[in-house]
Design an enzyme around this catalytic site. Structure first.
Site, PDB file in Angstrom:
ATOM      1  N   ASP A  51      15.457  -2.852  12.453  1.00  0.00           N
ATOM      2  CA  ASP A  51      14.831  -4.166  12.298  1.00  0.00           C
ATOM      3  C   ASP A  51      15.675  -5.066  11.383  1.00  0.00           C
ATOM      4  O   ASP A  51      15.479  -6.276  11.344  1.00  0.00           O
ATOM      5  CB  ASP A  51      13.438  -4.008  11.658  1.00  0.00           C
ATOM      6  CG  ASP A  51      12.317  -4.228  12.662  1.00  0.00           C
ATOM      7  OD1 ASP A  51      12.598  -4.767  13.747  1.00  0.00           O
ATOM      8  OD2 ASP A  51      11.167  -3.877  12.347  1.00  0.00           O
TER       9      ASP A  51
ATOM     10  N   LYS B 238       7.533  -1.505  23.376  1.00  0.00           N
ATOM     11  CA  LYS B 238       8.800  -0.947  22.872  1.00  0.00           C
ATOM     12  C   LYS B 238       9.003   0.456  23.430  1.00  0.00           C
ATOM     13  O   LYS B 238      10.102   0.822  23.863  1.00  0.00           O
ATOM     14  CB  LYS B 238       8.788  -0.934  21.339  1.00  0.00           C
ATOM     15  CG  LYS B 238       8.923  -2.316  20.731  1.00  0.00           C
ATOM     16  CD  LYS B 238       8.544  -2.362  19.268  1.00  0.00           C
ATOM     17  CE  LYS B 238       8.524  -3.824  18.787  1.00  0.00           C
ATOM     18  NZ  LYS B 238       7.970  -3.971  17.441  1.00  0.00           N
TER      19      LYS B 238
ATOM     20  N   GLN C 287       5.873  -0.760  12.389  1.00  0.00           N
ATOM     21  CA  GLN C 287       5.294  -1.982  12.958  1.00  0.00           C
ATOM     22  C   GLN C 287       4.586  -2.823  11.889  1.00  0.00           C
ATOM     23  O   GLN C 287       3.778  -2.308  11.118  1.00  0.00           O
ATOM     24  CB  GLN C 287       4.312  -1.599  14.077  1.00  0.00           C
ATOM     25  CG  GLN C 287       3.740  -2.785  14.823  1.00  0.00           C
ATOM     26  CD  GLN C 287       4.803  -3.611  15.558  1.00  0.00           C
ATOM     27  OE1 GLN C 287       5.668  -3.072  16.225  1.00  0.00           O
ATOM     28  NE2 GLN C 287       4.745  -4.927  15.411  1.00  0.00           N
TER      29      GLN C 287
END
Ligand SMILES: NC(=O)c1ccc[n+]([C@@H]2O[C@H](COP(=O)([O-])OP(=O)(O)OC[C@H]3O[C@@H](n4cnc5c(N)ncnc54)[C@H](OP(=O)(O)O)[C@@H]3O)[C@@H](O)[C@H]2O)c1
Length: 292
Positions: free
Chosen positions: A119, A52, A96
């Protein structure tokens, strides 16, 4: 042979558009910034965070990588999230998953500023998906699946889509996304899971099958009708002594068998995976756009 849906090529197309948009934002004094928080040292999570970070840099986004020890407490992590919420140079925040066991992940997600929740897991964004409010963030993998279908000119409108799996990350948001009331959705969606009966019968009636269950090669020829589109979200490790790493990655679909029947199919790797990260970048740019 079925049409092979190439996620890498489609992701490249997404990046061309994003680069143009990022350049435009920069002329307005906004450099989109993504903060990725990693707690602990799980090798797979570390690899995801690295990719990422690399993609942000390639695109000219500001990347903030916060690597915290596994001993980080819930309160310490919440404080970090608060700091990132308040940081005007950070437009998107991602913690994460999975964090170490002592962290309450749901509480962390709820602490995120929904306007920075790229997200799309915050309850406010989930609610926006339910009520067709496009100002929210949709989770990256479902968004990537929809984009793959659109770019591959596979008609979603009116199609029967069977989604295998009902997780909050993939199955459930994908079902909501594809049943929205717009030309790129309007699907008749059926969701099946581990308690579903007559699963193969249901999937055989699908125009589009999306497999997201985490079971290597679960979807076989018996599940698929001639000409159906098959999207494989699964990423499973299977031991393979012949490879350097001792394993290889396969999807939830028995590719060799199903590709003889399907009209279009995604490979693993190289299908949905590249789209997930492309949609994360896209959501970050969308978050930054709100500041102009
Ligand atoms: N390509 C990408 O970018 C990407 C992104 C995210 C995830 N993934 C992969 O996608 C897969 C699914 O991920 P996830 O996070 O959604 O997994 P998850 O949270 O474990 O959910 C799995 C779902 O599959 C269902 N399921 C399990 N076994 C089944 C069976 N035998 N028959 C029917 N349904 C079954 C479960 O049903 P119950 O609800 O009844 O337990 C559950 O709803 C994994 O392989 C993951 O690595 C890939």
């Amino acid at each position: 042979m079925p049409k092979l849906i190439d996620g890498r090529t489609i992701a490249e197309k997404v990046y061309i558009d994003l680069r143009r948009e990022i350049a435009e934002l920069k002329t307005k004094g906004v450099t989109p910034g993504l903060a990725v928080v990693l707690v602990g040292d799980d090798p797979a999570s570390r690899a995801y965070v690295r990719s990422k970070d690399k993609m942000c840099r390639d695109l000219g986004l500001r990347s903030v990588k916060l690597e915290l020890p596994a001993s980080t407490t819930q309160t310490e992590l919440l404080n970090r999230v608060e700091q990132l919420n308040a940081d005007a140079s950070v437009h998107g925040i991602l913690v994460q998953s999975p964090p170490p066991g002592h962290i309450n992940e749901e509480a962390i997600v709820r602490a995120l500023d929904p306007a920075k929740d790229v997200d799309g897991f915050h309850p406010e964004n989930v609610a926006k998906l339910v009520i067709d409010d496009s100002s929210g963030f949709v989770p990256c993998t479902p968004l990537g699946v929809q984009r793959l279908l659109i770019e591959s000119k596979i008609k979603i409108n009116g199609a029967h889509v069977v989604v295998l799996g009902r997780s909050m990350i993939v199955g459930k948001p994908l079902a909501l996304l594809l049943m929205q009331k717009n030309e790129n959705a309007n699907a008749t969606v059926t969701v099946v899971h581990s308690r579903s009966r007559h699963l193969a019968e249901i999937t055989r009636s699908a125009d589009i099958i999306v497999a997201a269950i985490g079971r290597a090669g679960f979807v076989t020829g018996d599940h698929v009708s001639e000409g159906a589109t098959v999207i494989d979200v699964g990423i499973n490790r299977v031991e393979d002594a012949a490879t350097e790493r001792g394993y290889r990655l396969v999807g939830d679909v028995a590719f060799d068998e199903v590709s003889k029947i399907a009209g279009a199919i995604t490979p693993v790797p190289g299908g949905v995976g590249p789209m997930t990260i492309a949609m994360l970048m896209s959501n970050t740019v969308k978050a930054a756009r709100q500041w102009t």
